[in-house]
Design a protein around this motif. Structure first.
Motif, PDB file in Angstrom:
ATOM      1  N   ASP A 266       0.797  -1.213   0.000  1.00  0.00           N
ATOM      2  CA  ASP A 266       0.000   0.000   0.000  1.00  0.00           C
ATOM      3  C   ASP A 266       0.835   1.271   0.000  1.00  0.00           C
TER       4      ASP A 266
ATOM      5  N   CYS B 135       2.665   2.731   1.935  1.00  0.00           N
ATOM      6  CA  CYS B 135       2.322   3.641   3.026  1.00  0.00           C
ATOM      7  C   CYS B 135       3.390   3.663   4.109  1.00  0.00           C
ATOM      8  N   ILE B 136       4.582   3.124   3.824  1.00  0.00           N
ATOM      9  CA  ILE B 136       5.646   3.247   4.821  1.00  0.00           C
ATOM     10  C   ILE B 136       6.526   4.441   4.460  1.00  0.00           C
TER      11      ILE B 136
ATOM     12  N   ALA C 205       4.688   3.487   9.561  1.00  0.00           N
ATOM     13  CA  ALA C 205       3.554   3.400   8.642  1.00  0.00           C
ATOM     14  C   ALA C 205       2.711   4.662   8.668  1.00  0.00           C
TER      15      ALA C 205
ATOM     16  N   CYS D 205      -2.041  -5.248   6.970  1.00  0.00           N
ATOM     17  CA  CYS D 205      -1.845  -6.606   6.453  1.00  0.00           C
ATOM     18  C   CYS D 205      -0.809  -7.392   7.255  1.00  0.00           C
ATOM     19  N   GLY D 206       0.136  -6.689   7.872  1.00  0.00           N
ATOM     20  CA  GLY D 206       1.140  -7.373   8.691  1.00  0.00           C
ATOM     21  C   GLY D 206       2.378  -7.822   7.936  1.00  0.00           C
TER      22      GLY D 206
HETATM   23  S1  SF4 Z   1       0.705  -3.492   7.863  1.00  0.00           S
HETATM   24 FE1  SF4 Z   1       2.706  -2.794   7.127  1.00  0.00          FE
HETATM   25  S2  SF4 Z   1       2.908  -3.671   5.058  1.00  0.00           S
HETATM   26 FE2  SF4 Z   1       0.733  -3.807   5.619  1.00  0.00          FE
HETATM   27  S3  SF4 Z   1      -0.226  -1.927   4.821  1.00  0.00           S
HETATM   28 FE3  SF4 Z   1       0.403  -1.486   6.930  1.00  0.00          FE
HETATM   29  S4  SF4 Z   1       2.434  -0.589   6.725  1.00  0.00           S
HETATM   30 FE4  SF4 Z   1       2.002  -1.620   4.804  1.00  0.00          FE
END
Ligand code: SF4
Ligand SMILES: Cc1ncc(C[n+]2csc(CCOP(=O)(O)OP(=O)(O)O)c2C)c(N)n1
Ligand code: SF4
Ligand code: SF4
Ligand SMILES: [Mg+2]
Lengths: 308, 97
Positions: free
Chosen positions: B57, B59-60, B70, B78-79
């Motif tokens: 995503d 988003c990091i 994040a 999602c992990g």
């Molecule tokens: S849990 Fe981690 S990998 Fe998954 S969307 Fe969030 S920041 Fe991205």
């Protein structure tokens, strides 16, 4: 994971050509593959995309996740549309109506779009020799419409249209070998990749873009929803597919094969199969059968690579 | 801010339903999908960027101090980042508290 198998994201293009806010499921490795492909291609890229998950999650009108020019296509015709873009824009450059520039012309589709419905137009585009790249995101079923089997679904996988039960093992046919079909067109570049090996993937995309003429990339894209695995394991299962030799990473340059990664040690296939909901029904005997099919496929690639 | 689809009259659409604003899907905050949130142990982070590279995503983001974290506006929880972090310094915490 192995500490040093992936290192230094500083070497990777920082710009995102796909915006956050897309609607892919949690842990979708197909959209991760797309993200990495676009990073390797850069901004001077035009994408034509067949319908499927990646199209649906990125383009709910009036919104778009795309930061580069992108054209939505029907299921079958992304290769034809990109052929037209390439020929048209090159003609305009020749006639001085457009400033000459290196542009990546890229068609993209899922395994359903590629191995089934768009096969004819793809074959035509490869045969005509357009300077284009075709990217297949293979999540091994028609996921967007609810996990229906495609000709790229592997033997033994349960899908909604190849359900496992008393009378059936699930998918009864063998996975169509799309990369080999592309090779049979004598195109200059064919490669397989998986986002669990991001540097290998991005290198191949760059090579596909550099080499004039058609290139075909086949990317195994783990789909937690359709494979029935926890979303945080999407990267791990991609790695397992490669490390068990189920999905070999190789490239074919002008007909010459080269494995770009040789698993060492090769992991037992069971580690890949067990844990995935779509293979949950398989018995020990089924595993053995799948393993023997897998081995013969893998040995063919090894042999071709060793010939060089 | 793009209008919602049911507020748009057909006359207002561009020919070919072209969207002229690149990446405007970022208006849609997928963070509300999340049931778990990644929490980074800053001191342990070796700043390798593996979490950033694997996030589906995008988003990091890199914090000013150099570690990775994040963007919760988009993180779907999602992990993957927690699973793939080589030093195991990301923990998924339930949003329920
Ligand atoms: S849990 Fe981690 S990998 Fe998954 S969307 Fe969030 S920041 Fe991205
Ligand atoms: C000719 C045609 N048949 C069926 C559909 C419905 N349809 C849209 S997307 C899709 C599934 C796509 O599967 P795939 O190409 O593997 O992509 P994925 O969603 O798995 O990424 C289907 C069946 C369609 N749009 N057009
Ligand atoms: S169904 Fe699978 S491929 Fe489609 S968005 Fe969800 S995880 Fe990704
Ligand atoms: S993967 Fe872990 S160690 Fe590496 S940057 Fe992310 S949080 Fe830090
Ligand atoms: Mg598919």
């Amino acid at each position: 994971m192995d500490k040093y198998s992936v290192f230094s994201a500083r070497l990777v293009e920082q710009t995102e050509y796909m915006a956050s806010g897309h609607r892919a499921c949690q842990g979708c490795a197909e959209v991760l593959a797309l993200r990495l492909v676009l990073k390797a291609l850069g901004r001077d890229t035009i994408v034509a995309m067949s319908t499927g998950c990646m199209e649906i999650i990125s383009s709910p009108l009036p919104l778009t996740s795309w930061n580069i020019p992108w054209i939505h296509n029907a299921f079958e015709n992304s290769s034809a549309v990109v052929s037209g873009c390439e020929s048209g824009m090159k003609a305009m450059m020749r006639k001085g109506k457009l400033a000459p520039k290196k542009i990546n012309f890229v068609a993209m589709g899922g395994d359903g779009a590629t191995a089934d419905i768009g096969m004819g137009p793809l074959s035509g585009a490869l045969e005509r020799g357009h300077d284009m790249i075709y990217v297949c995101y293979d999540n091994e079923a028609y996921m967007n419409t609810g996990i229906q089997r495609s000709s790229s679904t592997p033997y033994g996988a349960s899908t909604t249209t190849s359900p496992a039960g008393k009378a059936s093992i699930g998918q009864q046919t063998r996975k169509k070998n799309m990369p080999q079909i592309a090779v049979a067109h004598n195109v200059p570049y064919v490669a397989t990749a998986c986002p669990s090996f991001p540097f290998d993937l991005m290198e191949k995309v760059k090579r596909a873009a550099e080499i004039p003429g058609p290139a075909y990339l086949h990317i195994l894209s783990v789909c937690p929803t359709g494979w029935r695995i926890p979303p945080d394991e999407a990267i791990r299962y991609g790695r397992l597919a490669v490390d068990t030799c189920m999905f070999p990473l190789y490239e074919v340059v002008d007909g010459k094969y080269r494995l770009t990664y040789r698993p060492n040690p090769v992991l037992p296939l069971k580690e890949y199969l067990s844990g995935q909901g779509r293979y949950r029904h398989l018995t020990e005997k089924d595993h053995e059968k799948i393993e023997s099919m897998m081995k013969s496929d893998y040995e063919k690639i090894v042999k071709l690579s060793d010939e060089v | 801010m793009a209008k919602a689809m049911d507020e748009i009259k057909w006359q207002e659409l561009e020919i070919g339903a072209v969207v002229t604003e690149p990446g405007n899907a970022a208006e849609y905050k997928t963070g509300s999908w999340r049931s778990e949130r990644p929490v980074v142990q800053k001191e342990q982070c070796i700043k390798c960027g593996v979490c950033w590279l694997f996030c589906p995503d995008m988003c990091i983001i890199r914090a000013v101090e150099g570690h990775f974290t994040a963007n919760l506006n988009y993180c779907k929880g999602c992990g993957i980042c927690a699973r793939e972090c080589p030093v195991g310094c990301i923990t998924m915490i339930s949003e329920e508290g």
